[in-house]
Enzyme design. Structure first.
Site, mmCIF file in Angstrom:
data_model
loop_
_atom_site.group_PDB
_atom_site.id
_atom_site.type_symbol
_atom_site.label_atom_id
_atom_site.label_comp_id
_atom_site.label_asym_id
_atom_site.label_seq_id
_atom_site.Cartn_x
_atom_site.Cartn_y
_atom_site.Cartn_z
ATOM 1 N N ARG A 1 -0.839 -7.840 13.851
ATOM 2 C CA ARG A 1 -1.306 -6.955 12.548
ATOM 3 C C ARG A 1 -2.019 -7.648 11.771
ATOM 4 O O ARG A 1 -3.178 -7.065 11.392
ATOM 5 C CB ARG A 1 -0.114 -6.164 12.097
ATOM 6 N N ARG B 1 -9.871 1.086 8.365
ATOM 7 C CA ARG B 1 -9.413 0.080 8.903
ATOM 8 C C ARG B 1 -10.612 -0.865 9.479
ATOM 9 O O ARG B 1 -10.333 -1.929 9.954
ATOM 10 C CB ARG B 1 -8.096 0.130 9.973
ATOM 11 N N LYS C 1 0.902 -1.024 -0.075
ATOM 12 C CA LYS C 1 -0.084 -0.142 0.185
ATOM 13 C C LYS C 1 0.825 1.311 0.125
ATOM 14 O O LYS C 1 0.684 2.200 -0.666
ATOM 15 C CB LYS C 1 -0.878 0.098 1.264
ATOM 16 N N ARG D 1 11.096 -0.111 10.857
ATOM 17 C CA ARG D 1 10.034 0.217 11.799
ATOM 18 C C ARG D 1 10.204 -0.783 12.856
ATOM 19 O O ARG D 1 10.371 -1.791 12.668
ATOM 20 C CB ARG D 1 8.729 -0.035 10.996
ATOM 21 N N ARG E 1 12.097 -4.802 5.055
ATOM 22 C CA ARG E 1 11.739 -3.687 4.743
ATOM 23 C C ARG E 1 12.558 -2.568 5.209
ATOM 24 O O ARG E 1 12.805 -2.659 6.452
ATOM 25 C CB ARG E 1 10.238 -3.442 4.903
HETATM 26 P P1 AP5 Z 1 4.772 -1.644 1.862
HETATM 27 O O1 AP5 Z 1 4.412 -0.949 0.761
HETATM 28 O O2 AP5 Z 1 5.493 -1.003 2.978
HETATM 29 O O3 AP5 Z 1 3.569 -2.377 2.419
HETATM 30 P P2 AP5 Z 1 2.336 -1.716 3.202
HETATM 31 O O4 AP5 Z 1 1.207 -2.530 2.604
HETATM 32 O O5 AP5 Z 1 2.300 -0.136 3.167
HETATM 33 O O6 AP5 Z 1 2.510 -2.386 4.623
HETATM 34 P P3 AP5 Z 1 2.392 -1.669 6.146
HETATM 35 O O7 AP5 Z 1 3.137 -2.640 6.982
HETATM 36 O O8 AP5 Z 1 3.042 -0.200 6.170
HETATM 37 O O9 AP5 Z 1 1.106 -1.686 6.532
HETATM 38 P P4 AP5 Z 1 0.199 -1.570 7.719
HETATM 39 O O10 AP5 Z 1 -1.077 -1.467 7.336
HETATM 40 O O11 AP5 Z 1 0.608 -2.880 8.595
HETATM 41 O O12 AP5 Z 1 1.187 -0.297 8.611
HETATM 42 P P5 AP5 Z 1 0.802 1.141 8.703
HETATM 43 O O13 AP5 Z 1 2.045 2.036 8.941
HETATM 44 O O14 AP5 Z 1 -0.303 1.679 7.989
HETATM 45 O O15 AP5 Z 1 5.657 -2.884 1.392
HETATM 46 C C1 AP5 Z 1 6.191 -3.844 2.253
HETATM 47 C C2 AP5 Z 1 7.732 -4.207 1.759
HETATM 48 O O16 AP5 Z 1 7.450 -5.029 0.617
HETATM 49 C C3 AP5 Z 1 8.535 -2.868 1.491
HETATM 50 O O17 AP5 Z 1 9.700 -3.299 1.658
HETATM 51 C C4 AP5 Z 1 8.486 -2.930 -0.225
HETATM 52 O O18 AP5 Z 1 9.468 -2.456 -0.764
HETATM 53 C C5 AP5 Z 1 8.276 -4.609 -0.615
HETATM 54 N N1 AP5 Z 1 7.211 -4.598 -1.694
HETATM 55 C C6 AP5 Z 1 6.190 -3.581 -2.086
HETATM 56 N N2 AP5 Z 1 5.433 -3.982 -2.955
HETATM 57 C C7 AP5 Z 1 6.194 -5.127 -3.756
HETATM 58 C C8 AP5 Z 1 5.898 -6.106 -4.486
HETATM 59 N N3 AP5 Z 1 5.022 -5.732 -5.654
HETATM 60 N N4 AP5 Z 1 6.906 -6.963 -5.021
HETATM 61 C C9 AP5 Z 1 7.987 -7.235 -3.936
HETATM 62 N N5 AP5 Z 1 8.237 -6.475 -2.938
HETATM 63 C C10 AP5 Z 1 7.239 -5.471 -2.645
HETATM 64 O O19 AP5 Z 1 -0.067 0.945 10.120
HETATM 65 C C11 AP5 Z 1 0.902 0.800 11.225
HETATM 66 C C12 AP5 Z 1 -0.156 0.783 12.741
HETATM 67 O O20 AP5 Z 1 -0.663 2.040 12.848
HETATM 68 C C13 AP5 Z 1 -1.160 -0.327 12.717
HETATM 69 O O21 AP5 Z 1 -0.522 -1.541 13.133
HETATM 70 C C14 AP5 Z 1 -2.049 0.440 13.631
HETATM 71 O O22 AP5 Z 1 -1.435 0.284 15.102
HETATM 72 C C15 AP5 Z 1 -1.830 1.953 13.531
HETATM 73 N N6 AP5 Z 1 -2.995 2.368 12.492
HETATM 74 C C16 AP5 Z 1 -2.805 2.838 11.235
HETATM 75 N N7 AP5 Z 1 -3.781 3.187 10.713
HETATM 76 C C17 AP5 Z 1 -4.662 3.081 11.423
HETATM 77 C C18 AP5 Z 1 -6.248 3.030 11.373
HETATM 78 N N8 AP5 Z 1 -6.839 3.613 10.453
HETATM 79 N N9 AP5 Z 1 -6.890 2.887 12.478
HETATM 80 C C19 AP5 Z 1 -6.483 2.462 13.410
HETATM 81 N N10 AP5 Z 1 -5.018 2.286 13.884
HETATM 82 C C20 AP5 Z 1 -4.226 2.314 12.573
#
Ligand code: AP5
Length: 225
Positions: free
Chosen positions: A172, A88, A13, A161, A127
Site C-alpha cells: 500500500r 488517489r 486520514k 482490517r 489499529r
Molecule cells: P487512520 O486514521 O486509520 O489512518 P488512515 O490514514 O485513514 O489509514 P488507512 O490505512 O485507512 O489508509 P489507506 O489509505 O491505506 O486505506 P483505505 O481504507 O483508504 O490511523 C491509523 C492508526 O493510527 C489508527 O489506529 C489511529 O487510531 C492511529 N492514529 C491516527 N492519528 C494518530 C496520531 N496523530 N497519533 C497517533 N496515532 C494516530 O483504502 C484501503 C484500500 O482500498 C486501498 O489499499 C485500495 O485497495 C482501495 N482504495 C481506497 N480508495 C481508493 C481509490 N480512491 N482508488 C483506488 N483504490 C482505492
C-alpha cells in the site's frame, strides 16, 4: 466546505475525517470503507474487490470516480464533504475536478497529513475499530476512554482490517508513493494544499486542521449530528 484528506496509509486520514464529521457536520466519504462494504458482499464483484484490496493494489479509476460521484449526489446536506482516500491517482484528481464543476461544487482545502514513514507500520498494525460504529482506535496511541468500550456508541465488540498486515502495508505504501504522491503538485498549483503535522497527537492534529476551517467562517458544532 469540501475537503480532501490526503496522506499515506496510517497517516490519520480516517481518524481526522471521522472527528471532523462529528464536530463540524461535514460528511465523511471514505472510499476504503465504501469498498470494504462491497468486498463483504457474497458476489463475484465483491470477491474481485476483496482480492484487489488484500493485495494492496488500487481499484480502477473509472469505478472509483463513478462511486464517489454517486455518493456526492446522495448527500442530503449541503454542509459539505470530506474525501478520505480519494483521489488517489492523477486521473482521479482530474476526473474529480470535471465532476465537481458539473455539480457546481469545488474543493476548498486539501489537507496533507505529514508523518514519518517509520511510524506507519506501528500505527496500522495497532489499529482496531468498533464493530458497531467503526470508530477507529489504536492499542497504544488512541485508546477508548474506558478499556473495551467504544467512546462513541458504547459497543464492546471490536474488529481489525484484513489488509493491515506488514506485507500488505508495504505494498500500500509503494502504491501511495508511485501513484498518489504525484498528485500533490496538482493541488499545490491550485493553492489548495495545506500540510499539517501528523506526528502530533490526534487532538493536536484536529486543532491544526480546525484552525483553517474557522478562518473560512464555518461554525464549530453548528449542526447537530
Ligand atoms: P487512520 O486514521 O486509520 O489512518 P488512515 O490514514 O485513514 O489509514 P488507512 O490505512 O485507512 O489508509 P489507506 O489509505 O491505506 O486505506 P483505505 O481504507 O483508504 O490511523 C491509523 C492508526 O493510527 C489508527 O489506529 C489511529 O487510531 C492511529 N492514529 C491516527 N492519528 C494518530 C496520531 N496523530 N497519533 C497517533 N496515532 C494516530 O483504502 C484501503 C484500500 O482500498 C486501498 O489499499 C485500495 O485497495 C482501495 N482504495 C481506497 N480508495 C481508493 C481509490 N480512491 N482508488 C483506488 N483504490 C482505492
Amino acid at each position: 466546505m469540501n475537503i480532501i484528506m490526503f496522506g499515506p496509509p496510517g497517516a490519520g486520514k480516517g481518524t481526522q475525517s471521522h472527528l471532523l464529521e462529528e464536530r463540524w457536520g461535514l460528511k465523511q466519504l471514505a472510499t476504503g470503507d465504501i469498498l470494504r462494504k462491497v468486498a463483504d458482499e457474497d458476489s463475484d464483484f465483491g470477491r474481485k474487490i476483496k482480492e484487489i484490496m488484500s493485495s494492496g493494489q488500487f481499484v480502477s479509476d473509472e469505478l472509483m470516480v463513478e462511486m464517489i460521484g454517486n455518493k456526492i449526489d446522495e448527500l442530503d446536506s449541503n454542509r459539505g464533504f470530506i474525501l478520505d482516500g480519494f483521489p488517489r491517482t492523477e486521473k482521479q484528481a482530474e476526473a474529480l475536478d470535471i465532476m465537481l464543476l458539473k455539480k457546481d461544487k469545488k474543493i476548498d482545502f486539501v489537507f496533507e497529513i505529514k508523518v514519518d514513514e517509520k511510524i506507519l507500520v506501528e500505527r496500522i498494525t495497532g489499529r482496531y475499530f468498533c464493530a458497531s460504529c467503526n470508530t477507529n482506535y489504536h492499542t497504544i496511541f488512541n485508546k477508548p476512554k474506558v478499556s473495551g468500550v467504544c467512546d462513541n456508541c458504547g459497543a464492546t465488540d471490536f474488529k481489525t482490517r484484513s489488509d493491515d498486515t506488514v506485507d500488505v502495508i508495504k505494498k500500500r505504501l509503494k502504491a501511495y508513493h508511485d501513484l498518489t504522491m504525484p498528485i500533490l503538485p496538482y493541488y499545490r498549483n491550485k493553492n489548495l494544499l495545506v500540510s499539517v503535522d501528523g506526528m502530533a497527537n490526534v487532538n493536536e492534529v484536529t486543532k491544526e486542521i480546525e484552525s483553517y476551517l474557522s478562518k473560512e467562517g464555518l461554525t464549530y458544532k453548528a449542526v447537530s449530528v
